[in-house]
Motif scaffolding. Structure first.
Motif, PDB file in Angstrom:
ATOM      1  N   ASP A  48       0.866  -1.177   0.000  1.00  0.00           N
ATOM      2  CA  ASP A  48       0.000   0.000   0.000  1.00  0.00           C
ATOM      3  C   ASP A  48       0.902   1.226   0.000  1.00  0.00           C
ATOM      4  O   ASP A  48       1.503   1.572   1.018  1.00  0.00           O
ATOM      5  CB  ASP A  48      -0.893  -0.007   1.243  1.00  0.00           C
ATOM      6  CG  ASP A  48      -1.794   1.225   1.323  1.00  0.00           C
ATOM      7  OD1 ASP A  48      -1.776   2.033   0.366  1.00  0.00           O
ATOM      8  OD2 ASP A  48      -2.507   1.371   2.326  1.00  0.00           O
ATOM      9  N   MET A  49       1.024   1.893  -1.141  1.00  0.00           N
ATOM     10  CA  MET A  49       1.941   3.013  -1.251  1.00  0.00           C
ATOM     11  C   MET A  49       1.475   4.238  -0.475  1.00  0.00           C
ATOM     12  O   MET A  49       2.230   5.195  -0.291  1.00  0.00           O
ATOM     13  CB  MET A  49       2.150   3.378  -2.727  1.00  0.00           C
ATOM     14  CG  MET A  49       2.861   2.286  -3.518  1.00  0.00           C
ATOM     15  SD  MET A  49       4.444   1.816  -2.782  1.00  0.00           S
ATOM     16  CE  MET A  49       5.365   3.309  -3.067  1.00  0.00           C
ATOM     17  N   ASP A  50       0.213   4.242  -0.015  1.00  0.00           N
ATOM     18  CA  ASP A  50      -0.259   5.324   0.835  1.00  0.00           C
ATOM     19  C   ASP A  50       0.177   5.143   2.288  1.00  0.00           C
ATOM     20  O   ASP A  50       0.086   6.067   3.091  1.00  0.00           O
ATOM     21  CB  ASP A  50      -1.796   5.411   0.797  1.00  0.00           C
ATOM     22  CG  ASP A  50      -2.297   5.972  -0.516  1.00  0.00           C
ATOM     23  OD1 ASP A  50      -1.550   6.738  -1.140  1.00  0.00           O
ATOM     24  OD2 ASP A  50      -3.429   5.654  -0.909  1.00  0.00           O
ATOM     25  N   ASP A  51       0.628   3.939   2.621  1.00  0.00           N
ATOM     26  CA  ASP A  51       1.025   3.635   3.991  1.00  0.00           C
ATOM     27  C   ASP A  51       2.322   4.369   4.324  1.00  0.00           C
ATOM     28  O   ASP A  51       3.345   4.170   3.667  1.00  0.00           O
ATOM     29  CB  ASP A  51       1.231   2.124   4.142  1.00  0.00           C
ATOM     30  CG  ASP A  51       1.504   1.710   5.573  1.00  0.00           C
ATOM     31  OD1 ASP A  51       1.798   2.591   6.406  1.00  0.00           O
ATOM     32  OD2 ASP A  51       1.427   0.506   5.868  1.00  0.00           O
ATOM     33  N   PRO A  52       2.329   5.250   5.344  1.00  0.00           N
ATOM     34  CA  PRO A  52       3.560   5.978   5.669  1.00  0.00           C
ATOM     35  C   PRO A  52       4.672   5.077   6.182  1.00  0.00           C
ATOM     36  O   PRO A  52       5.821   5.488   6.247  1.00  0.00           O
ATOM     37  CB  PRO A  52       3.106   6.965   6.752  1.00  0.00           C
ATOM     38  CG  PRO A  52       1.888   6.359   7.338  1.00  0.00           C
ATOM     39  CD  PRO A  52       1.210   5.633   6.221  1.00  0.00           C
ATOM     40  N   PHE A  53       4.342   3.839   6.549  1.00  0.00           N
ATOM     41  CA  PHE A  53       5.343   2.906   7.053  1.00  0.00           C
ATOM     42  C   PHE A  53       5.713   1.851   6.009  1.00  0.00           C
ATOM     43  O   PHE A  53       6.264   0.805   6.351  1.00  0.00           O
ATOM     44  CB  PHE A  53       4.828   2.220   8.317  1.00  0.00           C
ATOM     45  CG  PHE A  53       4.547   3.180   9.443  1.00  0.00           C
ATOM     46  CD1 PHE A  53       5.581   3.666  10.226  1.00  0.00           C
ATOM     47  CD2 PHE A  53       3.262   3.618   9.693  1.00  0.00           C
ATOM     48  CE1 PHE A  53       5.335   4.556  11.257  1.00  0.00           C
ATOM     49  CE2 PHE A  53       3.009   4.511  10.718  1.00  0.00           C
ATOM     50  CZ  PHE A  53       4.048   4.987  11.503  1.00  0.00           C
ATOM     51  N   VAL A  54       5.428   2.100   4.751  1.00  0.00           N
ATOM     52  CA  VAL A  54       5.692   1.111   3.709  1.00  0.00           C
ATOM     53  C   VAL A  54       7.181   0.790   3.616  1.00  0.00           C
ATOM     54  O   VAL A  54       7.574  -0.338   3.287  1.00  0.00           O
ATOM     55  CB  VAL A  54       5.152   1.594   2.340  1.00  0.00           C
ATOM     56  CG1 VAL A  54       5.940   2.787   1.822  1.00  0.00           C
ATOM     57  CG2 VAL A  54       5.161   0.468   1.324  1.00  0.00           C
ATOM     58  N   ALA A  55       8.048   1.749   3.934  1.00  0.00           N
ATOM     59  CA  ALA A  55       9.493   1.514   3.861  1.00  0.00           C
ATOM     60  C   ALA A  55       9.937   0.417   4.818  1.00  0.00           C
ATOM     61  O   ALA A  55      10.936  -0.266   4.575  1.00  0.00           O
ATOM     62  CB  ALA A  55      10.253   2.808   4.166  1.00  0.00           C
ATOM     63  N   LEU A  72      15.526   1.161  -6.634  1.00  0.00           N
ATOM     64  CA  LEU A  72      14.581   1.601  -5.598  1.00  0.00           C
ATOM     65  C   LEU A  72      13.898   2.910  -5.988  1.00  0.00           C
ATOM     66  O   LEU A  72      12.702   3.094  -5.738  1.00  0.00           O
ATOM     67  CB  LEU A  72      15.306   1.761  -4.268  1.00  0.00           C
ATOM     68  CG  LEU A  72      15.792   0.457  -3.609  1.00  0.00           C
ATOM     69  CD1 LEU A  72      16.616   0.767  -2.364  1.00  0.00           C
ATOM     70  CD2 LEU A  72      14.614  -0.443  -3.247  1.00  0.00           C
ATOM     71  N   LEU A  73      14.644   3.822  -6.605  1.00  0.00           N
ATOM     72  CA  LEU A  73      14.045   5.095  -7.030  1.00  0.00           C
ATOM     73  C   LEU A  73      13.004   4.881  -8.122  1.00  0.00           C
ATOM     74  O   LEU A  73      12.010   5.591  -8.184  1.00  0.00           O
ATOM     75  CB  LEU A  73      15.139   6.044  -7.512  1.00  0.00           C
ATOM     76  CG  LEU A  73      16.054   6.601  -6.417  1.00  0.00           C
ATOM     77  CD1 LEU A  73      17.248   7.322  -7.031  1.00  0.00           C
ATOM     78  CD2 LEU A  73      15.280   7.546  -5.505  1.00  0.00           C
ATOM     79  N   GLY A  74      13.244   3.896  -8.997  1.00  0.00           N
ATOM     80  CA  GLY A  74      12.249   3.595 -10.025  1.00  0.00           C
ATOM     81  C   GLY A  74      11.025   2.901  -9.449  1.00  0.00           C
ATOM     82  O   GLY A  74       9.903   3.143  -9.889  1.00  0.00           O
ATOM     83  N   MET A  75      11.242   2.066  -8.445  1.00  0.00           N
ATOM     84  CA  MET A  75      10.141   1.295  -7.864  1.00  0.00           C
ATOM     85  C   MET A  75       9.326   2.118  -6.870  1.00  0.00           C
ATOM     86  O   MET A  75       8.108   1.968  -6.773  1.00  0.00           O
ATOM     87  CB  MET A  75      10.699   0.051  -7.190  1.00  0.00           C
ATOM     88  CG  MET A  75       9.658  -1.002  -6.869  1.00  0.00           C
ATOM     89  SD  MET A  75      10.450  -2.552  -6.378  1.00  0.00           S
ATOM     90  CE  MET A  75       8.981  -3.617  -6.230  1.00  0.00           C
ATOM     91  N   PHE A  76      10.019   3.017  -6.141  1.00  0.00           N
ATOM     92  CA  PHE A  76       9.349   3.834  -5.124  1.00  0.00           C
ATOM     93  C   PHE A  76       9.705   5.304  -5.351  1.00  0.00           C
ATOM     94  O   PHE A  76      10.483   5.889  -4.595  1.00  0.00           O
ATOM     95  CB  PHE A  76       9.782   3.397  -3.726  1.00  0.00           C
ATOM     96  CG  PHE A  76       9.559   1.939  -3.444  1.00  0.00           C
ATOM     97  CD1 PHE A  76       8.327   1.474  -3.020  1.00  0.00           C
ATOM     98  CD2 PHE A  76      10.589   1.019  -3.604  1.00  0.00           C
ATOM     99  CE1 PHE A  76       8.112   0.137  -2.764  1.00  0.00           C
ATOM    100  CE2 PHE A  76      10.392  -0.327  -3.347  1.00  0.00           C
ATOM    101  CZ  PHE A  76       9.143  -0.771  -2.926  1.00  0.00           C
ATOM    102  N   PRO A  77       9.167   5.925  -6.398  1.00  0.00           N
ATOM    103  CA  PRO A  77       9.616   7.268  -6.796  1.00  0.00           C
ATOM    104  C   PRO A  77       9.333   8.369  -5.779  1.00  0.00           C
ATOM    105  O   PRO A  77       9.966   9.422  -5.831  1.00  0.00           O
ATOM    106  CB  PRO A  77       8.845   7.512  -8.106  1.00  0.00           C
ATOM    107  CG  PRO A  77       7.662   6.611  -8.038  1.00  0.00           C
ATOM    108  CD  PRO A  77       8.117   5.396  -7.291  1.00  0.00           C
ATOM    109  N   LYS A  78       8.412   8.145  -4.852  1.00  0.00           N
ATOM    110  CA  LYS A  78       8.049   9.209  -3.899  1.00  0.00           C
ATOM    111  C   LYS A  78       8.651   8.991  -2.518  1.00  0.00           C
ATOM    112  O   LYS A  78       8.340   9.739  -1.585  1.00  0.00           O
ATOM    113  CB  LYS A  78       6.532   9.315  -3.799  1.00  0.00           C
ATOM    114  CG  LYS A  78       5.870   9.740  -5.106  1.00  0.00           C
ATOM    115  CD  LYS A  78       4.375   9.896  -4.951  1.00  0.00           C
ATOM    116  CE  LYS A  78       3.740  10.328  -6.271  1.00  0.00           C
ATOM    117  NZ  LYS A  78       2.268  10.491  -6.154  1.00  0.00           N
ATOM    118  N   ILE A  79       9.491   7.953  -2.382  1.00  0.00           N
ATOM    119  CA  ILE A  79      10.072   7.658  -1.077  1.00  0.00           C
ATOM    120  C   ILE A  79      11.582   7.841  -1.157  1.00  0.00           C
ATOM    121  O   ILE A  79      12.222   7.296  -2.054  1.00  0.00           O
ATOM    122  CB  ILE A  79       9.746   6.216  -0.639  1.00  0.00           C
ATOM    123  CG1 ILE A  79       8.221   6.007  -0.604  1.00  0.00           C
ATOM    124  CG2 ILE A  79      10.344   5.930   0.737  1.00  0.00           C
ATOM    125  CD1 ILE A  79       7.816   4.599  -0.219  1.00  0.00           C
TER     126      ILE A  79
END
Length: 322
Positions: free
Chosen positions: A167-174, A195-202
């Motif tokens: 769930d990419m909205d989850d603030p604890f997804v990392a 990782l930057l390609g897979m999780f561009p907003k984290i």
């Protein structure tokens, strides 16, 4: 919440949000953050309720905000917003046509396209200056970085958007992602770009294994994804189980002598090795009595060099012997 009116209000919020196509809960939250300071005040919260069609008296709005405000600091932060609504939103989302039972994904990959460790003697496409190779030999190229960024994008589309594994909205997804790399430039940079390609907003942060194993000292719920490494060892068992392993070397030497001995005696293979040695000057391809298998093994280095040049759109085996 003891008040039925406020219980209904929370359910309405969840239902209205779950009905949105391609919901991004973080984007919804940020759209009401008028001061752009990462939290919602009472006026922002009021606008959010009105936008989603929830009508409450000022007293009930204050009570509802207090319910969302888990740390009682009089402001609503994203992780508090997500904590109260995420599970309810999932309950009210329309059922998916295909339910995935995927629980975990393990991805093992090599680095992207790199510079050669050193140039072959007759190659005209690379500098001869030893200083260049001391600095850049084996480093990840810009093309290699793009390769792994694209790999991350492909993995995101398959597992996050397709299977909805995270769930990419989850603030604890990392906290649900563990990434590990050896300590070479090409592997660390490849890992970061994936990782930057897979999780561009984290954000991606780097940690040694020892730091990762220490008790967590997170003060911020959204610190970032950790790319872990271990500088204490040149080779790590997780990624280099065959390195510095006498038993493996013995088996590899034995299998090579058996598998490549006859192949190396083939006249056509010998002719190929002779031609490539003339073109490249690679010492491993030099004809030596009694070592046909070792010569065939040298073809791997030439092939690796050609793959690097092909990835960089260079002509294959550009040399001074044509």
């Amino acid at each position: 919440l003891k008040s039925p009116r406020l219980q209904d209000a929370v359910l309405v919020l969840a239902q209205r949000l779950s009905s949105r196509e391609n919901l991004n809960l973080r984007a919804v939250f940020l759209s009401f953050d008028s001061m752009r300071n990462g939290h919602l005040g009472p006026a922002d919260f009021h606008r959010l309720l009105c936008k989603l069609g929830v009508e409450l008296s000022p007293e009930k709005e204050k009570e509802l905000l207090e319910y969302f405000d888990a740390d009682s600091d009089s402001r609503l932060e994203y992780y508090e917003f997500h904590k109260r609504l995420a599970s309810l939103i999932r309950q009210h989302r329309p059922p998916r046509s295909v339910r995935s039972t995927l629980q975990k994904v393990i991805i093992i990959t090599r680095h992207g396209s790199r510079f050669p460790i050193k140039p072959m003697p007759h190659n005209l496409q690379w500098p001869k200056d030893e200083g260049f190779w001391d600095t850049f030999g084996g480093y990840l190229t810009p093309f290699g970085a793009r390769q792994h960024c694209q790999l991350g994008i492909d993995l995101r589309r398959k597992y996050i958007e397709g299977h909805q594994l995270l769930d990419m909205d989850d603030p604890f997804v990392a906290d649900l992602v563990y990434a590990y790399s050896s300590v070479k430039n090409r592997t660390l940079y490849s890992g970061m770009n994936l990782l930057l390609g897979m999780f561009p907003k984290i954000p991606v942060i780097m940690k040694s294994v020892e730091e990762f194993r220490k008790p967590a000292e997170k003060k911020d719920y959204d610190q970032g994804l950790s790319l872990n490494f271990d500088f204490r060892a040149k080779f790590t068992p997780l990624l280099h189980g065959s390195k510095d392993n006498p038993r493996y070397k013995s088996l590899a030497d034995h299998s090579m002598d058996i598998g490549l001995e006859a192949y190396g005696k083939d006249p056509k293979v010998q002719e190929l090795c002779d031609k490539l040695y003339e073109v490249t000057g690679a010492k491993k391809l030099e004809s030596k009595p009694g070592k046909p298998a070792r010569r065939v093994q040298g073809l791997k280095g030439v092939m690796s060099g050609m793959e690097v040049e092909r990835a960089l759109r260079m002509p294959g085996l550009g040399n001074d012997k044509d």
